[in-house]
Design an enzyme around this catalytic site. Structure first.
Site, PDB file in Angstrom:
ATOM      1  N   HIS A 193      -2.478   7.537   2.717  1.00  0.00           N
ATOM      2  CA  HIS A 193      -3.035   6.235   2.336  1.00  0.00           C
ATOM      3  C   HIS A 193      -4.381   6.071   3.035  1.00  0.00           C
ATOM      4  CE1 HIS A 193      -3.721   2.125   1.549  1.00  0.00           C
ATOM      5  NE2 HIS A 193      -3.307   1.659   2.706  1.00  0.00           N
ATOM      6  N   ASN A 238     -10.140   0.465   1.513  1.00  0.00           N
ATOM      7  CA  ASN A 238      -8.690   0.457   1.293  1.00  0.00           C
ATOM      8  C   ASN A 238      -8.399  -0.203  -0.060  1.00  0.00           C
ATOM      9  OD1 ASN A 238      -5.945  -0.079   1.230  1.00  0.00           O
ATOM     10  ND2 ASN A 238      -5.827  -0.746   3.356  1.00  0.00           N
ATOM     11  N   CYS A 279       0.809  -1.228   0.000  1.00  0.00           N
ATOM     12  CA  CYS A 279       0.000   0.000   0.000  1.00  0.00           C
ATOM     13  C   CYS A 279       0.840   1.276   0.000  1.00  0.00           C
ATOM     14  CB  CYS A 279      -0.971   0.009   1.171  1.00  0.00           C
ATOM     15  SG  CYS A 279      -2.090  -1.403   1.171  1.00  0.00           S
TER      16      CYS A 279
HETATM   17  C1  LIG Z   1      -8.902  -3.984  11.669  1.00  0.00           C
HETATM   18  C2  LIG Z   1      -9.291  -2.859  12.605  1.00  0.00           C
HETATM   19  C3  LIG Z   1     -10.373  -2.008  11.984  1.00  0.00           C
HETATM   20  C4  LIG Z   1      -9.872  -3.485  13.884  1.00  0.00           C
HETATM   21  O1  LIG Z   1     -10.196  -2.475  14.795  1.00  0.00           O
HETATM   22  P1  LIG Z   1      -9.696  -2.590  16.308  1.00  0.00           P
HETATM   23  O2  LIG Z   1     -10.296  -1.459  17.037  1.00  0.00           O
HETATM   24  O3  LIG Z   1      -8.214  -2.713  16.288  1.00  0.00           O
HETATM   25  O4  LIG Z   1     -10.383  -3.912  16.744  1.00  0.00           O
HETATM   26  P2  LIG Z   1      -9.707  -5.251  17.305  1.00  0.00           P
HETATM   27  O5  LIG Z   1      -8.871  -5.905  16.250  1.00  0.00           O
HETATM   28  O6  LIG Z   1      -9.072  -4.899  18.602  1.00  0.00           O
HETATM   29  O7  LIG Z   1     -10.972  -6.119  17.518  1.00  0.00           O
HETATM   30  C5  LIG Z   1     -11.966  -5.770  18.433  1.00  0.00           C
HETATM   31  C6  LIG Z   1     -13.078  -6.788  18.312  1.00  0.00           C
HETATM   32  O8  LIG Z   1     -13.841  -6.522  17.131  1.00  0.00           O
HETATM   33  C7  LIG Z   1     -14.049  -7.723  16.417  1.00  0.00           C
HETATM   34  N1  LIG Z   1     -14.196  -7.454  14.992  1.00  0.00           N
HETATM   35  C8  LIG Z   1     -13.266  -7.497  14.011  1.00  0.00           C
HETATM   36  N2  LIG Z   1     -13.824  -7.172  12.834  1.00  0.00           N
HETATM   37  C9  LIG Z   1     -15.113  -6.910  13.087  1.00  0.00           C
HETATM   38  C10 LIG Z   1     -16.191  -6.521  12.267  1.00  0.00           C
HETATM   39  N3  LIG Z   1     -16.059  -6.315  10.954  1.00  0.00           N
HETATM   40  N4  LIG Z   1     -17.384  -6.324  12.864  1.00  0.00           N
HETATM   41  C11 LIG Z   1     -17.562  -6.500  14.188  1.00  0.00           C
HETATM   42  N5  LIG Z   1     -16.576  -6.886  14.997  1.00  0.00           N
HETATM   43  C12 LIG Z   1     -15.374  -7.087  14.453  1.00  0.00           C
HETATM   44  C13 LIG Z   1     -12.835  -8.559  16.740  1.00  0.00           C
HETATM   45  O9  LIG Z   1     -13.107  -9.924  16.530  1.00  0.00           O
HETATM   46  C14 LIG Z   1     -12.608  -8.226  18.202  1.00  0.00           C
HETATM   47  O10 LIG Z   1     -13.464  -9.014  18.968  1.00  0.00           O
HETATM   48  P3  LIG Z   1     -12.968  -9.656  20.363  1.00  0.00           P
HETATM   49  O11 LIG Z   1     -12.626  -8.469  21.213  1.00  0.00           O
HETATM   50  O12 LIG Z   1     -14.156 -10.414  20.805  1.00  0.00           O
HETATM   51  O13 LIG Z   1     -11.779 -10.481  20.006  1.00  0.00           O
HETATM   52  C15 LIG Z   1      -8.072  -1.991  12.973  1.00  0.00           C
HETATM   53  O14 LIG Z   1      -7.193  -2.695  13.820  1.00  0.00           O
HETATM   54  C16 LIG Z   1      -7.318  -1.523  11.767  1.00  0.00           C
HETATM   55  O15 LIG Z   1      -7.816  -0.800  10.938  1.00  0.00           O
HETATM   56  N6  LIG Z   1      -6.027  -1.917  11.670  1.00  0.00           N
HETATM   57  C17 LIG Z   1      -5.200  -1.532  10.561  1.00  0.00           C
HETATM   58  C18 LIG Z   1      -5.553  -2.375   9.381  1.00  0.00           C
HETATM   59  C19 LIG Z   1      -4.991  -1.815   8.103  1.00  0.00           C
HETATM   60  O16 LIG Z   1      -4.938  -0.638   7.907  1.00  0.00           O
HETATM   61  N7  LIG Z   1      -4.611  -2.720   7.210  1.00  0.00           N
HETATM   62  C20 LIG Z   1      -4.152  -2.382   5.919  1.00  0.00           C
HETATM   63  C21 LIG Z   1      -2.749  -1.957   5.926  1.00  0.00           C
HETATM   64  S1  LIG Z   1      -2.300  -1.316   4.375  1.00  0.00           S
END
Ligand SMILES: CC(C)(COP(=O)(O)OP(=O)(O)OC[C@H]1O[C@@H](n2cnc3c(N)ncnc32)[C@H](O)[C@@H]1OP(=O)(O)O)[C@@H](O)C(=O)NCCC(=O)NCCS
Length: 311
Positions: free
Chosen positions: A236, A266, A109
């Site tokens: 990004h 994304n 990315c």
């Molecule tokens: C993926 C992302 C949105 C998750 O948000 P977060 O606040 O970090 O959430 P967590 O990973 O801590 O998960 C919290 C809970 O939500 C849940 N969850 C994950 N996806 C979910 C969804 N689509 N809907 C509902 N719940 C969801 C998880 O299972 C977790 O549950 P648990 O606490 O029972 O285990 C976030 O971490 C993120 O954007 N990370 C960067 C990803 C990125 O940019 N990737 C591309 C790089 S180029």
């Protein structure tokens, strides 16, 4: 003094819109969760990396008032090539009817900023290239597991492109750049051949904020400018909360950031050019403006650049 200018731009998005409500109907998720955690409301799914690249590239060439045969360097940033061999840029080069050289570049990315800096360096090195088409195109839907709620809601498809033209009397386009990689972070985001993206979301989030803030601060310092001199910030488009953290830590006024992720998700290599094209079309750029690009991705890669907008 000689340098290159961005003389054309264009983008392409698949027609099919997938909303958060569509995911709500299929997965254990909700519109409220997705919006709150990511800022994404809908995304576009469909097409191939080459078909989207061709549409965006053709629009950029037309906007520059050129013909495809005027292009003598094509750099395509992609993580999702159509084929293993040849490079997707070969398909795009042939179907558009470009001249000269073409190659793909994969820095995940962060790839579009890598591609822009590379193409500008190749033009200013005076090694036989005068006009470059720099495309970012990705179809992340092809490597996304739509049964996995933690990644399905994030990734999507699209393409964006710019034309760079070298001019003998032009000032430099790229005032400062920082391209980097920390290979020890490979396990937090990857995709095996034939598989789906695997991601440790929380860790990617934490690292992304740190590397992009450091990288953007570095190029702002290298360019010898203050953060409030940045007229447009093109980050990004991965997560609204990552962008908010960057804006806050860098001291960039919020209204100067371009946001398209609410409608695109994304789109990897396409995310920065999609945002740039939308801002340029909306008249948010004036001659001489300073633009900050900053991206991060699997690897973990990062890339930032301060660019002076002149046509
Ligand atoms: C993926 C992302 C949105 C998750 O948000 P977060 O606040 O970090 O959430 P967590 O990973 O801590 O998960 C919290 C809970 O939500 C849940 N969850 C994950 N996806 C979910 C969804 N689509 N809907 C509902 N719940 C969801 C998880 O299972 C977790 O549950 P648990 O606490 O029972 O285990 C976030 O971490 C993120 O954007 N990370 C960067 C990803 C990125 O940019 N990737 C591309 C790089 S180029």
């Amino acid at each position: 003094m000689s340098g290159s200018s961005i003389t054309g731009w264009g983008s392409a998005l698949p027609e099919k819109v997938v909303t958060n409500a569509d995911f709500e109907a299929r997965l254990d998720t909700s519109d409220a969760w997705i919006v709150e955690r990511t800022g994404i409301r809908e995304r576009r799914i469909g097409g191939t990396t080459s078909s989207l690249a061709i549409e965006a590239g053709a629009a950029a060439i037309t906007r520059a008032g050129l013909s495809p045969s005027d292009i003598d360097l094509l750099v395509l940033s992609t993580t999702t090539p159509d084929k293993a061999v040849p490079a997707t840029s070969a398909t795009v080069h042939a179907q558009l009817g470009c001249s000269g050289a073409a190659f793909d570049l994969n820095a995940a990315c962060a790839g579009y900023v890598y591609a822009l800096v590379t193409a500008d360096a190749m033009l200013t090195a005076r090694i036989g290239f005068d006009r470059a088409l720099v495309i970012g195109s990705d179809t992340l839907s092809s490597i996304t597991d739509f049964e996995d709620r933690s990644t399905a809601v994030l990734f999507a498809d699209g393409a964006g492109a710019v034309v760079l033209e070298h001019r003998q009397d032009s000032e430099p386009l790229v005032l400062a750049s920082d391209l980097g990689l920390d290979g020890s972070l490979l396990p937090i985001l990857y995709c095996e051949h034939g598989g789906y993206l695997k991601m440790e979301g929380r860790e990617v989030f934490r690292r992304a904020v740190r590397v992009t803030v450091d990288s953007a601060a570095k190029v702002i310092a290298q360019a010898g400018i203050a953060a409030d001199e940045i007229a447009l910030f093109v980050p990004h488009q991965a997560n609204q909360r990552i962008i908010d953290a960057m804006i806050q830590r860098l001291g960039i006024p919020r209204e100067r950031a371009v946001i398209v992720l609410d409608r695109t998700g994304n789109t990897s290599s396409a995310s920065i050019p999609l945002a740039l094209v939308e801002a340029a079309d909306a008249g948010r750029l004036s001659e001489g403006d300073l633009v900050l690009f900053s991206g991060f991705g699997a690897g973990m890669t990062w890339a930032s650049a301060v660019v002076r907008w002149h046509q």
